[in-house]
Each structure stands twice: as structure tokens, then as C-alpha cells.
Design a protein around this motif. Structure first.
Motif, short mmCIF file in Angstrom:
data_model
loop_
_atom_site.label_atom_id
_atom_site.label_comp_id
_atom_site.label_asym_id
_atom_site.label_seq_id
_atom_site.Cartn_x
_atom_site.Cartn_y
_atom_site.Cartn_z
N ALA A 33 -3.11 2.81 9.75
CA ALA A 33 -1.81 2.82 9.06
C ALA A 33 -1.45 1.40 8.60
CB ALA A 33 -0.73 3.38 9.96
N ALA A 34 -1.73 0.41 9.43
CA ALA A 34 -1.42 -0.98 9.07
C ALA A 34 -2.29 -1.45 7.91
CB ALA A 34 -1.60 -1.89 10.28
N VAL A 35 -3.58 -1.09 7.94
CA VAL A 35 -4.49 -1.48 6.86
C VAL A 35 -4.06 -0.80 5.56
CG1 VAL A 35 -6.86 -1.26 6.01
CG2 VAL A 35 -6.43 -2.01 8.35
N THR A 36 -3.70 0.48 5.64
CA THR A 36 -3.24 1.21 4.46
C THR A 36 -2.01 0.54 3.87
OG1 THR A 36 -4.15 3.29 5.26
CG2 THR A 36 -2.37 3.44 3.65
N ALA A 37 -1.04 0.22 4.70
CA ALA A 37 0.19 -0.42 4.23
C ALA A 37 -0.09 -1.79 3.62
CB ALA A 37 1.18 -0.55 5.39
N LEU A 38 -0.95 -2.56 4.24
CA LEU A 38 -1.28 -3.90 3.73
C LEU A 38 -1.97 -3.81 2.37
CD1 LEU A 38 -1.30 -6.96 4.29
CD2 LEU A 38 -3.55 -6.64 5.31
N LEU A 39 -2.96 -2.91 2.26
CA LEU A 39 -3.65 -2.76 0.99
C LEU A 39 -2.69 -2.31 -0.13
CD1 LEU A 39 -6.93 -1.04 2.22
CD2 LEU A 39 -6.76 -3.32 1.19
N ARG A 40 -1.84 -1.35 0.18
CA ARG A 40 -0.87 -0.87 -0.82
C ARG A 40 0.11 -1.97 -1.19
NH1 ARG A 40 -0.04 5.23 1.59
NH2 ARG A 40 -1.80 6.14 0.47
N ALA A 41 0.55 -2.75 -0.21
CA ALA A 41 1.49 -3.84 -0.49
C ALA A 41 0.90 -4.88 -1.42
CB ALA A 41 1.93 -4.50 0.83
N HIS A 42 -0.43 -4.98 -1.43
CA HIS A 42 -1.09 -5.97 -2.28
C HIS A 42 -1.64 -5.34 -3.55
CE1 HIS A 42 -0.55 -9.38 0.33
NE2 HIS A 42 -0.80 -8.57 1.34
N GLY A 43 -1.23 -4.10 -3.84
CA GLY A 43 -1.53 -3.51 -5.14
C GLY A 43 -2.71 -2.59 -5.21
N SER A 44 -3.41 -2.35 -4.12
CA SER A 44 -4.58 -1.48 -4.15
C SER A 44 -4.15 -0.01 -4.16
CB SER A 44 -5.46 -1.74 -2.92
OG SER A 44 -6.65 -0.99 -3.00
N SER A 45 -4.92 0.81 -4.83
CA SER A 45 -4.74 2.26 -4.77
C SER A 45 -5.51 2.74 -3.55
CB SER A 45 -5.28 2.89 -6.05
OG SER A 45 -5.26 4.29 -5.94
N VAL A 46 -4.82 3.37 -2.61
CA VAL A 46 -5.45 3.71 -1.33
C VAL A 46 -5.50 5.22 -1.15
CG1 VAL A 46 -5.32 3.46 1.18
CG2 VAL A 46 -4.62 1.57 -0.30
N ASP A 47 -6.69 5.72 -0.83
CA ASP A 47 -6.86 7.10 -0.38
C ASP A 47 -6.85 7.04 1.14
OD1 ASP A 47 -7.14 8.19 -2.93
OD2 ASP A 47 -9.27 7.72 -2.97
N ALA A 48 -5.79 7.54 1.75
CA ALA A 48 -5.63 7.51 3.20
C ALA A 48 -6.14 8.82 3.79
CB ALA A 48 -4.16 7.29 3.55
N TRP A 49 -7.11 8.75 4.69
CA TRP A 49 -7.74 9.92 5.30
C TRP A 49 -7.61 9.86 6.81
CZ3 TRP A 49 -13.29 10.20 2.77
CH2 TRP A 49 -13.18 10.39 1.40
N ASP A 50 -7.47 11.04 7.41
CA ASP A 50 -7.50 11.16 8.86
C ASP A 50 -7.79 12.62 9.21
OD1 ASP A 50 -7.04 10.88 11.72
OD2 ASP A 50 -5.85 9.13 11.22
N LEU A 51 -7.98 12.90 10.47
CA LEU A 51 -8.21 14.27 10.91
C LEU A 51 -6.93 15.08 10.94
CD1 LEU A 51 -10.79 13.72 13.79
CD2 LEU A 51 -11.21 14.71 11.54
N VAL A 52 -5.80 14.41 10.86
CA VAL A 52 -4.51 15.10 10.84
C VAL A 52 -3.84 14.87 9.50
CG1 VAL A 52 -4.16 14.93 13.32
CG2 VAL A 52 -3.30 13.13 11.85
N HIS A 53 -3.14 15.89 9.03
CA HIS A 53 -2.38 15.74 7.79
C HIS A 53 -1.03 15.14 8.14
CE1 HIS A 53 -1.02 16.55 3.75
NE2 HIS A 53 0.08 17.06 4.26
N ASP A 54 -0.70 14.06 7.51
CA ASP A 54 0.58 13.39 7.75
C ASP A 54 1.12 12.99 6.38
OD1 ASP A 54 2.69 12.35 9.18
OD2 ASP A 54 1.60 10.67 10.02
N ASN A 55 2.28 12.43 6.35
CA ASN A 55 2.92 12.03 5.11
C ASN A 55 2.01 11.12 4.28
OD1 ASN A 55 4.90 11.71 3.17
ND2 ASN A 55 5.89 10.03 4.25
#
Length: 70
Positions: A33-55
Motif C-alpha cells: 500500500a505504501a509503495v502504491t501510494a508513493l508511486l502514484r504520488a510521483h505520477g506513475s500509473s499503478v496497477d494495484a494487485w492483491d489476493l483480496v479485492h479492496d478499494n
């Protein structure tokens, strides 16, 4: 206390990752979650994946080739 022999960590400038794309697995957990937030904050388009569906997180089992190929 930080090791004085190690260089200071480098962080990207805000927006410096614009135009890049990243896939983060484990995005519902703490580090993911922290890596996803950091990448998005710096302008990257992020595909966030996990075994659970979340927001904003896609439910993907990376051990299933068919699921990853979609």
C-alpha cells in the motif's frame, strides 16, 4: 540511528514518474500500500494487485498465469 557510512536515500521528485506504469503485488498490505501510494504520488500509473479485492485494488493471484495475462 542511521549509518553515517551509507549514502542518503534518494527519492524521486514529485511528478518525475509521470508516463511510467507499475504493477504492485501485495497492494492491500502495509508495504504494498505504501509503495502504491508513493508511486502514484510521483505520477506513475499503478496497477494495484492483491489476493483480496479492496478499494482500487484488483484481485489477482500472481501464481495463476491465466489471471495475470488478463
Amino acid at each position: 540511528m542511521p549509518d553515517p557510512d551509507l549514502p542518503e536515500p534518494a527519492f524521486p521528485e514529485p511528478g518525475s514518474l509521470a508516463g511510467t506504469r507499475a504493477v504492485v503485488t501485495g497492494a492491500a498490505g502495509g508495504i504494498g500500500a505504501a509503495v502504491t501510494a508513493l508511486l502514484r504520488a510521483h505520477g506513475s500509473s499503478v496497477d494495484a494487485w492483491d489476493l483480496v479485492h479492496d478499494n482500487g485494488i484488483r484481485c489477482v493471484d500472481v501464481t495463476d498465469r491465466q489471471a495475470v495475462g488478463d
